[in-house]
Design a protein around this motif. Structure first.
Motif, PDB file in Angstrom:
ATOM      1  N   VAL A 220       0.604  45.761  14.504  1.00 22.64           N
ATOM      2  CA  VAL A 220      -0.491  46.368  13.737  1.00 22.64           C
ATOM      3  C   VAL A 220      -1.360  45.297  13.101  1.00 22.64           C
ATOM      4  N   PHE A 221      -0.756  44.322  12.431  1.00 21.30           N
ATOM      5  CA  PHE A 221      -1.532  43.349  11.676  1.00 21.30           C
ATOM      6  C   PHE A 221      -2.238  42.316  12.530  1.00 21.30           C
ATOM      7  N   PHE A 222      -1.618  41.877  13.591  1.00 17.30           N
ATOM      8  CA  PHE A 222      -2.193  40.754  14.338  1.00 17.30           C
ATOM      9  C   PHE A 222      -2.879  41.159  15.630  1.00 17.30           C
ATOM     10  N   ILE A 223      -2.732  42.413  16.062  1.00 17.70           N
ATOM     11  CA  ILE A 223      -3.385  42.851  17.295  1.00 17.70           C
ATOM     12  C   ILE A 223      -4.342  44.006  17.012  1.00 17.70           C
ATOM     13  N   LEU A 224      -3.844  45.109  16.481  1.00 15.35           N
ATOM     14  CA  LEU A 224      -4.669  46.303  16.314  1.00 15.35           C
ATOM     15  C   LEU A 224      -5.666  46.213  15.164  1.00 15.35           C
ATOM     16  N   LEU A 225      -5.228  45.768  14.006  1.00 14.08           N
ATOM     17  CA  LEU A 225      -6.106  45.731  12.837  1.00 14.08           C
ATOM     18  C   LEU A 225      -7.323  44.828  13.048  1.00 14.08           C
ATOM     19  N   PRO A 226      -7.189  43.618  13.577  1.00 22.77           N
ATOM     20  CA  PRO A 226      -8.392  42.814  13.812  1.00 22.77           C
ATOM     21  C   PRO A 226      -9.355  43.441  14.819  1.00 22.77           C
ATOM     22  N   MET A 227      -8.820  44.089  15.845  1.00 24.07           N
ATOM     23  CA  MET A 227      -9.700  44.726  16.833  1.00 24.07           C
ATOM     24  C   MET A 227     -10.476  45.882  16.213  1.00 24.07           C
ATOM     25  N   VAL A 228      -9.819  46.702  15.429  1.00 21.38           N
ATOM     26  CA  VAL A 228     -10.469  47.864  14.822  1.00 21.38           C
ATOM     27  C   VAL A 228     -11.510  47.426  13.794  1.00 21.38           C
ATOM     28  N   VAL A 229     -11.132  46.531  12.917  1.00 20.53           N
ATOM     29  CA  VAL A 229     -12.047  46.094  11.863  1.00 20.53           C
ATOM     30  C   VAL A 229     -13.237  45.339  12.452  1.00 20.53           C
ATOM     31  N   THR A 230     -13.002  44.470  13.414  1.00 17.91           N
ATOM     32  CA  THR A 230     -14.098  43.732  14.047  1.00 17.91           C
ATOM     33  C   THR A 230     -15.031  44.678  14.788  1.00 17.91           C
ATOM     34  N   GLY A 231     -14.485  45.633  15.507  1.00 15.64           N
ATOM     35  CA  GLY A 231     -15.319  46.593  16.231  1.00 15.64           C
ATOM     36  C   GLY A 231     -16.193  47.421  15.316  1.00 15.64           C
ATOM     37  N   LEU A 232     -15.627  47.935  14.243  1.00 14.04           N
ATOM     38  CA  LEU A 232     -16.412  48.720  13.293  1.00 14.04           C
ATOM     39  C   LEU A 232     -17.473  47.873  12.598  1.00 14.04           C
ATOM     40  N   THR A 233     -17.122  46.644  12.255  1.00 17.41           N
ATOM     41  CA  THR A 233     -18.076  45.769  11.584  1.00 17.41           C
ATOM     42  C   THR A 233     -19.235  45.393  12.493  1.00 17.41           C
ATOM     43  N   ILE A 234     -18.948  45.042  13.721  1.00 15.45           N
ATOM     44  CA  ILE A 234     -20.010  44.684  14.659  1.00 15.45           C
ATOM     45  C   ILE A 234     -20.896  45.887  14.944  1.00 15.45           C
ATOM     46  N   PHE A 235     -20.310  47.040  15.125  1.00 18.31           N
ATOM     47  CA  PHE A 235     -21.085  48.253  15.362  1.00 18.31           C
ATOM     48  C   PHE A 235     -22.005  48.545  14.178  1.00 18.31           C
ATOM     49  N   GLY A 236     -21.490  48.407  12.963  1.00 22.07           N
ATOM     50  CA  GLY A 236     -22.303  48.611  11.774  1.00 22.07           C
ATOM     51  C   GLY A 236     -23.394  47.572  11.629  1.00 22.07           C
ATOM     52  N   TRP A 237     -23.073  46.310  11.927  1.00 23.15           N
ATOM     53  CA  TRP A 237     -24.067  45.243  11.830  1.00 23.15           C
ATOM     54  C   TRP A 237     -25.203  45.464  12.829  1.00 23.15           C
ATOM     55  N   TYR A 238     -24.863  45.858  14.032  1.00 26.05           N
ATOM     56  CA  TYR A 238     -25.901  46.127  15.032  1.00 26.05           C
ATOM     57  C   TYR A 238     -26.780  47.297  14.608  1.00 26.05           C
ATOM     58  N   ALA A 239     -26.200  48.286  13.966  1.00 27.24           N
ATOM     59  CA  ALA A 239     -26.992  49.424  13.501  1.00 27.24           C
ATOM     60  C   ALA A 239     -27.932  49.013  12.370  1.00 27.24           C
ATOM     61  N   ILE A 240     -27.481  48.128  11.499  1.00 25.43           N
ATOM     62  CA  ILE A 240     -28.313  47.686  10.384  1.00 25.43           C
ATOM     63  C   ILE A 240     -29.467  46.806  10.871  1.00 25.43           C
ATOM     64  N   THR A 241     -29.203  45.946  11.842  1.00 22.43           N
ATOM     65  CA  THR A 241     -30.218  44.992  12.300  1.00 22.43           C
ATOM     66  C   THR A 241     -31.080  45.532  13.425  1.00 22.43           C
ATOM     67  N   ASP A 242     -31.099  46.814  13.651  1.00 24.82           N
ATOM     68  CA  ASP A 242     -31.928  47.479  14.671  1.00 24.82           C
ATOM     69  C   ASP A 242     -31.658  46.993  16.089  1.00 24.82           C
ATOM     70  N   GLU A 243     -30.431  46.660  16.367  1.00 19.85           N
ATOM     71  CA  GLU A 243     -30.062  46.248  17.724  1.00 19.85           C
ATOM     72  C   GLU A 243     -30.111  47.443  18.674  1.00 19.85           C
ATOM     73  N   TYR A 244     -29.922  48.629  18.143  1.00 24.42           N
ATOM     74  CA  TYR A 244     -29.952  49.864  18.932  1.00 24.42           C
ATOM     75  C   TYR A 244     -31.314  50.542  18.802  1.00 24.42           C
ATOM     76  N   GLU A 245     -32.377  49.772  18.899  1.00 21.82           N
ATOM     77  CA  GLU A 245     -33.710  50.293  18.659  1.00 21.82           C
ATOM     78  C   GLU A 245     -34.169  51.286  19.728  1.00 21.82           C
ATOM     79  N   ASP A 246     -33.773  51.089  20.933  1.00 19.64           N
ATOM     80  CA  ASP A 246     -34.230  51.965  22.023  1.00 19.64           C
ATOM     81  C   ASP A 246     -33.440  53.243  22.090  1.00 19.64           C
TER      82      ASP A 246
END
Length: 71
Positions: free
Chosen positions: A45-71
């Motif tokens: 959980v700590f070294f495989i799943l948690l980093p993947m989940v947190v990184t995925g959600l953070t990147i998805f949120g960052w792309y939404a904030i910076t208008d990466e999904y503009e189209d």
């Protein structure tokens, strides 16, 4: 619609922080129980799943904030 995407980006980043916090709180005792089954589960959980989940959600949120999904 772009305003909604930016707000949801903030929600995704907040959700990533919440998931990390709750996972540490809920699964933290698995690393300290002394049982081998709990230790293996905690490491997965700590070294495989948690980093993947947190990184995925953070990147998805960052792309939404910076208008990466503009189209």
């Amino acid at each position: 619609m772009n305003t909604l995407k930016k707000y949801l980006g903030i929600v995704w980043i907040a959700l990533a922080i919440l998931v990390a916090y709750l996972s540490i709180g809920i699964f933290g005792y698995k690393l300290t129980t002394g049982k081998q089954d709990d230790l293996v589960f905690g490491i997965i959980v700590f070294f495989i799943l948690l980093p993947m989940v947190v990184t995925g959600l953070t990147i998805f949120g960052w792309y939404a904030i910076t208008d990466e999904y503009e189209d």
